[in-house]
Write a protein that holds these residues in place. Structure first.
Motif, short mmCIF file in Angstrom:
data_model
loop_
_atom_site.label_atom_id
_atom_site.label_comp_id
_atom_site.label_asym_id
_atom_site.label_seq_id
_atom_site.Cartn_x
_atom_site.Cartn_y
_atom_site.Cartn_z
N ARG A 54 44.06 39.70 63.46
CA ARG A 54 45.13 40.95 63.72
C ARG A 54 45.87 41.19 62.42
O ARG A 54 46.11 42.32 62.17
CB ARG A 54 45.76 40.71 65.17
N GLU A 55 46.93 40.03 62.12
CA GLU A 55 47.60 40.10 61.07
C GLU A 55 47.15 40.62 59.88
O GLU A 55 47.75 41.22 59.02
CB GLU A 55 48.32 38.76 60.92
N LEU A 56 45.97 40.14 59.61
CA LEU A 56 45.06 40.56 58.28
C LEU A 56 44.40 42.06 58.51
O LEU A 56 43.90 42.62 57.72
CB LEU A 56 43.98 39.93 58.07
N GLY A 57 44.76 42.55 59.61
CA GLY A 57 44.02 44.08 59.85
C GLY A 57 42.61 44.25 59.68
O GLY A 57 42.02 45.26 59.46
N LEU A 58 42.05 43.08 60.57
CA LEU A 58 40.59 43.13 60.33
C LEU A 58 39.88 43.25 61.53
O LEU A 58 38.82 42.96 62.04
CB LEU A 58 40.09 41.59 59.85
N MET A 59 40.81 43.53 62.72
CA MET A 59 40.19 43.61 64.12
C MET A 59 39.06 44.64 64.28
O MET A 59 37.79 44.14 64.82
CB MET A 59 41.33 44.06 65.09
N VAL A 60 39.01 45.63 63.67
CA VAL A 60 37.82 46.75 63.87
C VAL A 60 36.65 46.14 63.18
O VAL A 60 35.53 46.24 63.43
CB VAL A 60 38.45 47.97 63.22
N ASN A 61 37.04 45.67 61.75
CA ASN A 61 35.80 44.89 61.09
C ASN A 61 35.17 44.03 61.97
O ASN A 61 34.12 43.75 61.93
CB ASN A 61 36.41 44.07 59.85
N MET A 62 35.88 43.11 62.65
CA MET A 62 35.17 42.08 63.42
C MET A 62 34.38 42.90 64.49
O MET A 62 33.32 42.25 64.92
CB MET A 62 36.24 41.00 63.99
N ASP A 63 35.13 43.87 65.27
CA ASP A 63 34.31 44.34 66.01
C ASP A 63 32.97 45.27 65.71
O ASP A 63 31.94 45.06 66.23
CB ASP A 63 35.10 45.50 66.70
N ARG A 64 32.95 45.59 64.36
CA ARG A 64 31.75 46.09 63.77
C ARG A 64 30.78 45.09 63.77
O ARG A 64 29.47 45.29 63.88
CB ARG A 64 32.08 46.81 62.55
N ALA A 65 31.30 43.89 63.16
CA ALA A 65 30.17 42.77 62.90
C ALA A 65 29.76 42.47 64.34
O ALA A 65 28.56 42.20 64.48
CB ALA A 65 31.19 41.46 62.27
N VAL A 66 30.46 42.31 65.46
CA VAL A 66 29.79 41.64 66.86
C VAL A 66 28.89 42.93 67.06
O VAL A 66 27.80 42.60 67.71
CB VAL A 66 31.08 41.76 67.72
N VAL A 67 29.15 44.21 67.08
CA VAL A 67 28.08 45.34 67.36
C VAL A 67 26.95 45.05 66.65
O VAL A 67 25.79 45.10 67.13
CB VAL A 67 28.87 46.55 67.16
#
Length: 215
Positions: free
Chosen positions: A34-47
């Protein structure tokens, strides 16, 4: 897991491997992501990972994922997700879960996403249901396929009459709208047995097995 102990669907938990190649709990890495601003990127990877798994495993059950608050608020992510699912051969085997607080904080946006997911025949559920003080009027607007009653409300469901009354009320509200009601974090046979008396539609938790890697 349903009353007949048959799997209704699966849920994916995102994990990151540490230096010993062992999975870290979400609490160990989510704050950093979250601090790195990568939450959305992680969600994309999971999808992408889940859709790839479903494509190579064409048989049921359905797999659901939880979206982060960042992804819930990001309309560009919504557009990407719907485009991705629209090009997938079996979108009906994919499900989205959003926690109740996120739903209430962005009801208009979630209602739009819910409608789009319904048009694709994707499942939609509200996670951590029953702990927010604002009530449950949003269920009528949103019409999720299912709710998951928060595990904190079920810890003593096998021994506490007040908890039984409250949870029974939640299940009745859901059923009155043709919404399935599931229970979270079930660990004892006595919890499962009591919930079945209260007409729960299914449950998940360590009673049914520990999480394992998605093959």
């Amino acid at each position: 897991m349903g009353a007949d102990r048959q799997a209704l669907q699966q849920e994916v938990f995102a994990r990151i491997l540490n230096r010993d190649n062992a999975p870290c709990s979400a609490g160990d890495f989510i704050s950093v992501v979250r601090e790195l601003g990568l939450m959305v990127n992680m969600d994309r990877a999971v999808v992408n990972h889940v859709l790839s798994h479903l494509q190579s495993h064409p048989q049921p059950p359905t797999i659901a994922i939880n979206l982060s608050n960042d992804a819930v608020r990001d309309e560009s992510f919504h557009d990407w997700l719907l485009e991705r699912l629209g090009s997938f051969a079996q979108p009906g085997r994919f499900g989205i879960e959003i926690n109740e607080s996120s739903v209430l904080n962005n009801l208009a946006g979630i209602e739009k996403l819910r409608a789009a997911l319904r048009s694709l025949d994707c499942l939609f559920g509200v996670d951590n249901f029953g702990v927010h003080p604002s009530g449950f009027g949003y269920l009528y607007r949103l019409q999720p396929d299912y709710i998951k009653i928060d595990g904190s409300l079920l810890q003593d469901i096998d021994s506490n009459a007040q908890d039984q009354f409250f949870v029974s009320s939640l299940i009745s509200v859901a059923h009155s709208l043709d919404i399935r009601a599931y229970a979270e974090r079930i660990e004892r046979d006595s919890q499962r047995d009591q919930l079945q008396q209260l007409k729960i539609d299914g449950a998940q938790g360590y009673l049914y097995g520990a999480p394992k890697a998605l093959s």
